[in-house]
Write an enzyme that holds these catalytic residues in place. Sequence first.
Site, short mmCIF file in Angstrom:
data_model
loop_
_atom_site.label_atom_id
_atom_site.label_comp_id
_atom_site.label_asym_id
_atom_site.label_seq_id
_atom_site.Cartn_x
_atom_site.Cartn_y
_atom_site.Cartn_z
N LYS A 284 -12.12 -0.83 8.41
CA LYS A 284 -12.45 -1.82 7.39
C LYS A 284 -13.25 -2.96 8.03
CE LYS A 284 -8.19 -0.63 4.89
NZ LYS A 284 -8.77 0.27 3.89
N PHE B 231 0.84 -1.19 0.00
CA PHE B 231 0.00 0.00 0.00
C PHE B 231 0.88 1.25 0.00
CE2 PHE B 231 -2.98 3.13 1.84
CZ PHE B 231 -3.99 2.99 0.89
N ASP C 86 1.56 -4.95 8.36
CA ASP C 86 0.37 -4.11 8.26
C ASP C 86 -0.83 -5.05 8.12
OD1 ASP C 86 -1.75 -2.48 7.45
OD2 ASP C 86 -0.47 -1.16 6.26
#
Length: 418
Positions: free
Chosen positions: A227, A130, A201
């Site tokens: 999320k 990301f 992560d």
Amino acid sequence: MITSREQALALDRDDELAHLRDRFELPEGVVYLDGNSLGALPKSTASHLEQVVRREWGQGLIGSWNEAGWVHLPERVGDKIATLVGANPGELVVADSTSVNVYKALSAALTLALTERPARRRILSERHNFPTDLYIAESLARQHSCELVLAETPDQIPHLLAQGGVAVMMLTHVNYRTGRMHDMAALNAQARQAGVLTLWDLAHSAGAVPVDLNGDDADFAVGCGYKYLNGGPGAPAFVWAHRRHADRCTQPLSGWFGHAHPFTFTPAYEPASGSARFLCGTPAVLAMAALECGVDTVLAAGGMAVLRRKSLALTRLFIELVDTHCKEHRLKLVTPRDEAHRGSQVCLAHEDGAYPIMQALIAHGVVGDFRAPDILRFGFTPLYTRYVDVWDAVQELARVLDSGDWRQARFERKGAVT
């Protein structure tokens, strides 16, 4: 594989998690497959926030830091998340954003690594990590006169570890663009053998797939609250450090809530014990209250194993239905078919129409998202995604592709958020 909508409905009737859908506010007529970007709203959140606002803040005022336990929210919610990711009580705290926590944790890991092995000057990640993780790694590499080395494919990571010179390996457990999941235990073992610290992560893992930070012998981890944890837009994130590091690492944002005795107001900084030293400023009470409601919806499932079983069943069905109903339309599956390497999302590439195809789907009530340059991304949240949702989504995808509706100019227009 199911071949009719009636069969999908039958699977939903037998689903052991079906009752959990009632815990969420979900618009009628919408198939929501974007919980991997923003989890749906728990029904308990609004009433709980009203209580926090009207009673705790409105009536308790400043006394609620003690009376309502606001001061302990980072640890209290952290302990709940810890049960989902294989951490022990007191090891994980909720604070700040994922990006800020990446900065804190990577800085802590890099400082430890360079202190013990100063000749190692590499941070290892992968090119398709990301972007915020890579941006922060670039910044810290400059600050510490290090080099950011990027694997072009996951298969290159073990080779780059073996080459030497790596201080810290920073990876996202489930890739945001592909849904590919790393073997955390295997990579941690390789890193440990090479003398490399690891930072994971968990933005697309926490609440979506089983994670065992202690059992897999990770060093540091961060994760996202909005999320699969259903904490609301911009919900606070979390940070974890293994107990072998927690009392000896330092992080660069040494704010007062990370102090061992914040209310002594001494001018010199003394870090709190354990992962509490990763706290910085005053906790965002309203945001943490909302996050706690979201985490409670995940805990209501009774464990990650049952969520994982349904997640795999949903993603498997989606892939099979796309193979059957959309095979004429140049869609390429980029998510692994191998279930050991698949997170809780399915990503399809379309070389010139991914964005307008997704906009056409959204206009017709199937909500996924687009990731540049060519990815249609669909997230599957077992708490509220039904088998009939999968069936309906693929039928609509096939209809949009067959009809060419997506070629309309209105579906090309891009907003600030894509």
